[in-house]
Design a protein around this motif. Sequence first.
Motif, PDB file in Angstrom:
ATOM      1  N   PRO A   1       0.818  -1.213   0.000  1.00 41.55           N
ATOM      2  CA  PRO A   1       0.000   0.000   0.000  1.00 41.55           C
ATOM      3  C   PRO A   1       0.852   1.264   0.000  1.00 41.55           C
ATOM      4  CG  PRO A   1      -0.774  -1.559   1.652  1.00 41.55           C
ATOM      5  CD  PRO A   1       0.522  -2.080   1.151  1.00 41.55           C
ATOM      6  N   GLU A   2       0.428   2.249  -0.769  1.00 48.48           N
ATOM      7  CA  GLU A   2       1.106   3.551  -0.804  1.00 48.48           C
ATOM      8  C   GLU A   2       0.195   4.590  -0.174  1.00 48.48           C
ATOM      9  OE1 GLU A   2       2.090   4.146  -4.909  1.00 48.48           O
ATOM     10  OE2 GLU A   2       3.976   3.031  -4.732  1.00 48.48           O
ATOM     11  N   LEU A   3       0.711   5.282   0.840  1.00 49.20           N
ATOM     12  CA  LEU A   3      -0.064   6.259   1.594  1.00 49.20           C
ATOM     13  C   LEU A   3       0.297   7.678   1.173  1.00 49.20           C
ATOM     14  CD1 LEU A   3      -0.325   3.630   3.272  1.00 49.20           C
ATOM     15  CD2 LEU A   3      -0.222   5.042   5.324  1.00 49.20           C
ATOM     16  N   SER A   4      -0.694   8.523   1.108  1.00 48.32           N
ATOM     17  CA  SER A   4      -0.448   9.946   0.877  1.00 48.32           C
ATOM     18  C   SER A   4       0.149  10.549   2.145  1.00 48.32           C
ATOM     19  CB  SER A   4      -1.756  10.650   0.526  1.00 48.32           C
ATOM     20  OG  SER A   4      -2.609  10.677   1.669  1.00 48.32           O
ATOM     21  N   PRO A   5       0.747  11.748   2.055  1.00 47.09           N
ATOM     22  CA  PRO A   5       1.281  12.394   3.263  1.00 47.09           C
ATOM     23  C   PRO A   5       0.237  12.523   4.372  1.00 47.09           C
ATOM     24  CG  PRO A   5       2.098  13.521   1.329  1.00 47.09           C
ATOM     25  CD  PRO A   5       1.080  12.520   0.838  1.00 47.09           C
ATOM     26  N   LEU A   6      -1.004  12.861   3.992  1.00 43.77           N
ATOM     27  CA  LEU A   6      -2.059  13.014   4.999  1.00 43.77           C
ATOM     28  C   LEU A   6      -2.371  11.681   5.676  1.00 43.77           C
ATOM     29  CD1 LEU A   6      -3.838  15.218   6.183  1.00 43.77           C
ATOM     30  CD2 LEU A   6      -5.600  14.618   4.505  1.00 43.77           C
ATOM     31  N   GLN A   7      -2.432  10.601   4.870  1.00 48.44           N
ATOM     32  CA  GLN A   7      -2.670   9.279   5.444  1.00 48.44           C
ATOM     33  C   GLN A   7      -1.529   8.875   6.370  1.00 48.44           C
ATOM     34  OE1 GLN A   7      -3.214   7.318   1.570  1.00 48.44           O
ATOM     35  NE2 GLN A   7      -5.208   6.611   2.272  1.00 48.44           N
ATOM     36  N   TYR A   8      -0.306   9.178   5.917  1.00 51.63           N
ATOM     37  CA  TYR A   8       0.858   8.820   6.728  1.00 51.63           C
ATOM     38  C   TYR A   8       0.835   9.550   8.073  1.00 51.63           C
ATOM     39  CZ  TYR A   8       5.625   8.549   8.428  1.00 51.63           C
ATOM     40  OH  TYR A   8       6.722   8.351   9.212  1.00 51.63           O
ATOM     41  N   ILE A   9       0.533  10.852   8.038  1.00 60.64           N
ATOM     42  CA  ILE A   9       0.469  11.634   9.276  1.00 60.64           C
ATOM     43  C   ILE A   9      -0.577  11.051  10.217  1.00 60.64           C
ATOM     44  CG2 ILE A   9      -0.169  13.871  10.241  1.00 60.64           C
ATOM     45  CD1 ILE A   9       1.045  15.150   7.734  1.00 60.64           C
ATOM     46  N   SER A  10      -1.743  10.700   9.650  1.00 58.73           N
ATOM     47  CA  SER A  10      -2.813  10.134  10.472  1.00 58.73           C
ATOM     48  C   SER A  10      -2.359   8.837  11.134  1.00 58.73           C
ATOM     49  CB  SER A  10      -4.042   9.875   9.598  1.00 58.73           C
ATOM     50  OG  SER A  10      -5.057   9.234  10.336  1.00 58.73           O
ATOM     51  N   GLU A  11      -1.729   7.940  10.339  1.00 57.65           N
ATOM     52  CA  GLU A  11      -1.282   6.663  10.900  1.00 57.65           C
ATOM     53  C   GLU A  11      -0.107   6.868  11.865  1.00 57.65           C
ATOM     54  OE1 GLU A  11      -0.868   3.183   8.730  1.00 57.65           O
ATOM     55  OE2 GLU A  11      -2.695   3.428   7.533  1.00 57.65           O
ATOM     56  N   PHE A  12       0.733   7.859  11.562  1.00 58.04           N
ATOM     57  CA  PHE A  12       1.872   8.149  12.441  1.00 58.04           C
ATOM     58  C   PHE A  12       1.368   8.603  13.815  1.00 58.04           C
ATOM     59  CE2 PHE A  12       4.915  11.157  14.248  1.00 58.04           C
ATOM     60  CZ  PHE A  12       6.070  10.385  14.262  1.00 58.04           C
ATOM     61  N   LEU A  13       0.370   9.496  13.821  1.00 59.82           N
ATOM     62  CA  LEU A  13      -0.148  10.021  15.072  1.00 59.82           C
ATOM     63  C   LEU A  13      -0.909   8.954  15.859  1.00 59.82           C
ATOM     64  CD1 LEU A  13      -1.368  13.549  13.894  1.00 59.82           C
ATOM     65  CD2 LEU A  13       0.661  12.998  15.247  1.00 59.82           C
ATOM     66  N   TRP A  14      -1.578   8.057  15.142  1.00 61.09           N
ATOM     67  CA  TRP A  14      -2.330   6.991  15.808  1.00 61.09           C
ATOM     68  C   TRP A  14      -1.452   5.782  16.127  1.00 61.09           C
ATOM     69  CZ3 TRP A  14      -6.925   7.386  18.015  1.00 61.09           C
ATOM     70  CH2 TRP A  14      -7.782   8.407  17.610  1.00 61.09           C
ATOM     71  N   GLY A  15      -0.216   5.789  15.650  1.00 63.06           N
ATOM     72  CA  GLY A  15       0.712   4.695  15.936  1.00 63.06           C
ATOM     73  C   GLY A  15       0.434   3.422  15.166  1.00 63.06           C
ATOM     74  N   THR A  16      -0.206   3.531  13.996  1.00 60.32           N
ATOM     75  CA  THR A  16      -0.564   2.334  13.232  1.00 60.32           C
ATOM     76  C   THR A  16       0.306   2.130  11.990  1.00 60.32           C
ATOM     77  OG1 THR A  16      -2.226   3.602  11.976  1.00 60.32           O
ATOM     78  CG2 THR A  16      -2.970   2.450  13.978  1.00 60.32           C
ATOM     79  N   PHE A  17       1.179   3.088  11.685  1.00 61.24           N
ATOM     80  CA  PHE A  17       1.944   2.962  10.434  1.00 61.24           C
ATOM     81  C   PHE A  17       2.857   1.744  10.448  1.00 61.24           C
ATOM     82  CE2 PHE A  17       5.697   3.817   7.761  1.00 61.24           C
ATOM     83  CZ  PHE A  17       5.059   3.947   6.540  1.00 61.24           C
ATOM     84  N   ASN A  18       3.441   1.412  11.578  1.00 60.12           N
ATOM     85  CA  ASN A  18       4.393   0.310  11.653  1.00 60.12           C
ATOM     86  C   ASN A  18       3.752  -1.035  11.980  1.00 60.12           C
ATOM     87  OD1 ASN A  18       6.752   1.804  11.038  1.00 60.12           O
ATOM     88  ND2 ASN A  18       6.762   2.628  13.119  1.00 60.12           N
ATOM     89  N   THR A  19       2.431  -1.064  12.087  1.00 59.36           N
ATOM     90  CA  THR A  19       1.769  -2.359  12.291  1.00 59.36           C
ATOM     91  C   THR A  19       1.860  -3.158  10.999  1.00 59.36           C
ATOM     92  OG1 THR A  19      -0.373  -1.424  11.645  1.00 59.36           O
ATOM     93  CG2 THR A  19       0.162  -1.468  13.998  1.00 59.36           C
ATOM     94  N   ARG A  20       2.055  -4.447  11.135  1.00 63.79           N
ATOM     95  CA  ARG A  20       2.258  -5.313   9.957  1.00 63.79           C
ATOM     96  C   ARG A  20       0.993  -6.049   9.539  1.00 63.79           C
ATOM     97  NH1 ARG A  20       5.518  -2.075   9.170  1.00 63.79           N
ATOM     98  NH2 ARG A  20       7.777  -2.306   9.420  1.00 63.79           N
TER      99      ARG A  20
END
Length: 328
Positions: free
Chosen positions: A74-93
């Motif tokens: 999956p490729e995330l936009s900057p806004l999606q990345y920020i959202s997942e970064f703040l929620w701590g879900t970006f590094n979930t596998r």
Amino acid sequence: MMTKARWRHVKQFGIVLCVCVPLYILLSRQRVYTKTCKRLCNKFNECFKISQAVLVYDDDVNESDMTFVQNLMPELSPLQYISEFLWGTFNTRDCHIQSYFRHVHLPSRQRTCAVVANGGILLGSNCGDEINSHDFVFRANLAPIQGFIKDVGYKTNITMLNFESLSRIYRNFTEKSTDSKLDRPAITDRLQFLNDSILWFGKSMQRQEAKLKFKKVIEVLRQGYRFPIRVAYSWKSISIERYWNLQHHATTGFNIYSVATQICDNIALYGFYPFSELEDGSGLQHHYYDDVKYFFYRSHVHNMPLEFSKLQHDAKKENIRLITKKCK
């Protein structure tokens, strides 16, 4: 006059704004962010290895819109990345398919599954009723059902095609000359039993224009013959040889079994018996529906006896059954 509580909320909002705006500007310099998924999860929060995930197109997707994109995280936009970064879900596998992959879904987990191979040992087995009793039934390469229901059942939820079977169907429906081994009437007779089950091509979509051939086959079957079949492909070409230490190419049946272990709680294996004789010495034809003279079960392509030995080993587990006797 602003109250202390309201002033506190304003200050908190200002702090968040001061953090997010510069962060967004910084992250926007990179257009997309790639998320690494180890497993894909369905809407029931059931997760499967991404390397063996079966992606089923939603029913309302036209075959012309099917892209069959493989090996793409999956490729995330900057806004999606920020959202997942703040929620701590970006590094979930574990990645939920509806959040990252459009127009496809995953099969749900099943309690009992039958994996039906095409071995001659099924002929005269009377296993049809037992196969039909399973919650989910896998089959391989459009093997015939009509005339063999007593032995192989009729229930079908998913059918895996290898490249040879896909090419044979493609030739018969798109070219004037037909394949003598499997002509168009024979294919349509076999497809009648699929109903709305899933037709699944599990290998690479890049090999010899497999993607174009599969799309054309689906178009002909849906538009020309009105077969209400569903369509699936694998996120990655099913390649299990190294994991199972096979040293040869896995057969279609063994590929199906490997994927079924991800989906099914309990598995019963039918038609897996790569020998020309039974234990009592009586002869056995190659397929339950036909015989192939001088077939080599061990060759430079496949080593079926080795696969069978691995199935025998797995059948020692409580949730795996390898049926090599008559069912009744």
